[in-house]
Scaffold this motif. Structure first.
Motif, short mmCIF file in Angstrom:
data_model
loop_
_atom_site.label_atom_id
_atom_site.label_comp_id
_atom_site.label_asym_id
_atom_site.label_seq_id
_atom_site.Cartn_x
_atom_site.Cartn_y
_atom_site.Cartn_z
N LEU A 48 0.84 -1.21 0.00
CA LEU A 48 0.00 0.00 0.00
C LEU A 48 0.87 1.25 0.00
CD1 LEU A 48 -2.82 1.27 0.19
CD2 LEU A 48 -2.63 1.11 2.68
N ILE A 49 1.94 1.21 0.78
CA ILE A 49 2.85 2.35 0.82
C ILE A 49 3.48 2.57 -0.56
CG2 ILE A 49 5.06 3.15 1.78
CD1 ILE A 49 4.18 1.73 4.43
N VAL A 50 3.88 1.48 -1.19
CA VAL A 50 4.45 1.59 -2.53
C VAL A 50 3.41 2.16 -3.51
CG1 VAL A 50 5.37 0.28 -4.48
CG2 VAL A 50 6.15 -0.22 -2.16
N TYR A 51 2.19 1.64 -3.42
CA TYR A 51 1.12 2.12 -4.30
C TYR A 51 0.91 3.62 -4.15
CZ TYR A 51 -3.67 2.91 -5.98
OH TYR A 51 -4.78 3.41 -6.61
N LEU A 52 0.81 4.08 -2.90
CA LEU A 52 0.59 5.50 -2.66
C LEU A 52 1.75 6.33 -3.17
CD1 LEU A 52 -0.91 5.43 0.93
CD2 LEU A 52 -2.04 6.25 -1.14
N THR A 53 2.95 5.81 -2.96
CA THR A 53 4.14 6.52 -3.41
C THR A 53 4.12 6.68 -4.93
OG1 THR A 53 5.33 5.59 -1.54
CG2 THR A 53 6.65 6.56 -3.29
N GLU A 54 3.77 5.59 -5.62
CA GLU A 54 3.68 5.65 -7.08
C GLU A 54 2.62 6.65 -7.52
OE1 GLU A 54 2.82 1.73 -8.45
OE2 GLU A 54 4.67 0.90 -7.66
N GLU A 55 1.45 6.58 -6.89
CA GLU A 55 0.36 7.47 -7.28
C GLU A 55 0.73 8.93 -7.08
OE1 GLU A 55 -2.47 6.87 -8.82
OE2 GLU A 55 -1.78 4.80 -8.98
N CYS A 56 1.39 9.19 -5.95
CA CYS A 56 1.78 10.57 -5.65
C CYS A 56 2.76 11.09 -6.68
CB CYS A 56 2.43 10.67 -4.27
SG CYS A 56 1.24 10.53 -2.95
N CYS A 57 3.57 10.19 -7.19
CA CYS A 57 4.61 10.60 -8.12
C CYS A 57 4.13 10.65 -9.56
CB CYS A 57 5.78 9.62 -8.05
SG CYS A 57 6.66 9.74 -6.50
N SER A 58 3.01 9.99 -9.81
CA SER A 58 2.65 9.73 -11.20
C SER A 58 2.58 11.01 -12.02
CB SER A 58 1.32 8.98 -11.28
OG SER A 58 0.26 9.84 -10.96
N CYS A 85 7.13 15.64 -6.16
CA CYS A 85 6.88 14.52 -5.25
C CYS A 85 7.89 14.58 -4.12
CB CYS A 85 7.02 13.22 -6.02
SG CYS A 85 6.92 11.75 -5.02
#
Lengths: 122, 122
Positions: B83-93, B99
């Motif tokens: 979940l942390i990785v997912y959020l990090t990716e989304e924030c960066c997208s 970011c």
DNA sequence: ACAATACTTCAACTATAATTGAAATATTAA
DNA sequence: TTAATATTTCAATTATAGTTGAAGTATTGT
């Protein structure tokens, strides 16, 4: 971030529609989108979108500014970062030794790493 | 983690009760807790707890193993990390440049850094 | 001023989630 | 084998969330 804020944020992102809105606004960055553009992009009726935007605004996940008769919405990246920190703390709480056995990848986030974005489904 | 999984996870954590359960189980680590211990600790009626544990199990946020007539529940740390990785990716997208303007603190998580855990409210 | 546009609010409705007590299941202890 | 313990399932109820069309508010264009 305290627990009740975290609950509010999770609640906001627990709706597929609201998650779509937030992800869309993150993509458009500082420029954001006006409500009508979001409605068109996501194929939502204006009243339904307005309902969800209000919820997201109250949860401080998005911000609004008026531009004439338009309302421009932007994602609040800061709160997403706080959420990541919160989750990281919670995962570690009391058990640092088993926290992040595999690399977190957070540090890789801003690198040009196509394998990260290619894991997304839409 | 795909978007529908993320929605499911957010949905699971959007309930104050379920967030409490997950946080409690994270604290107890690999040992976990049997249902009755969770019920006592959080002051929940058994049937209500069972309802939420079932939801958390189906969302793979917790796992269960039977121990005689007890059911032992454990938090699934791996999905929290995803979940942390997912959020990090989304924030960066699409916007790596904005970011994490401020340091993420994720890397500091497992250090002996009391300022992190002291931000928690209960 | 008047009509059009952008969006929100309201009220009614539908849908889903949470809670509860009683009954059911399964395991263990006596 | 019978009683006690641990937990779940079920059915009923209550509570909350999501959706919609109609009406309202505010701004802009003519």
């Amino acid at each position: 971030m305290d627990n009740s804020t975290a609950t509010t944020v999770f609640e906001s992102l627990s709706s597929g529609v609201r998650l779509d809105i937030v992800r869309l606004l993150i993509k458009t960055g500082h420029q954001g989108l006006v409500a009508g553009e979001i409605a068109t992009t996501l194929g939502l009726p204006a009243t339904n979108l307005s309902f969800h935007l209000k919820a997201l605004t109250q949860a401080t996940l998005v911000s609004v500014t008026q531009e004439g008769r338009f309302q421009r919405y932007r994602a609040n990246l800061a709160i997403m970062q706080e959420l990541i920190v919160y989750l990281t703390e919670e995962c570690c709480s009391g058990h640092p030794e088993q926290c992040f056995e595999k690399p977190l990848a957070a540090a890789d986030c801003c690198d040009t790493n196509p394998s990260l974005s290619s894991t997304q489904t839409d």
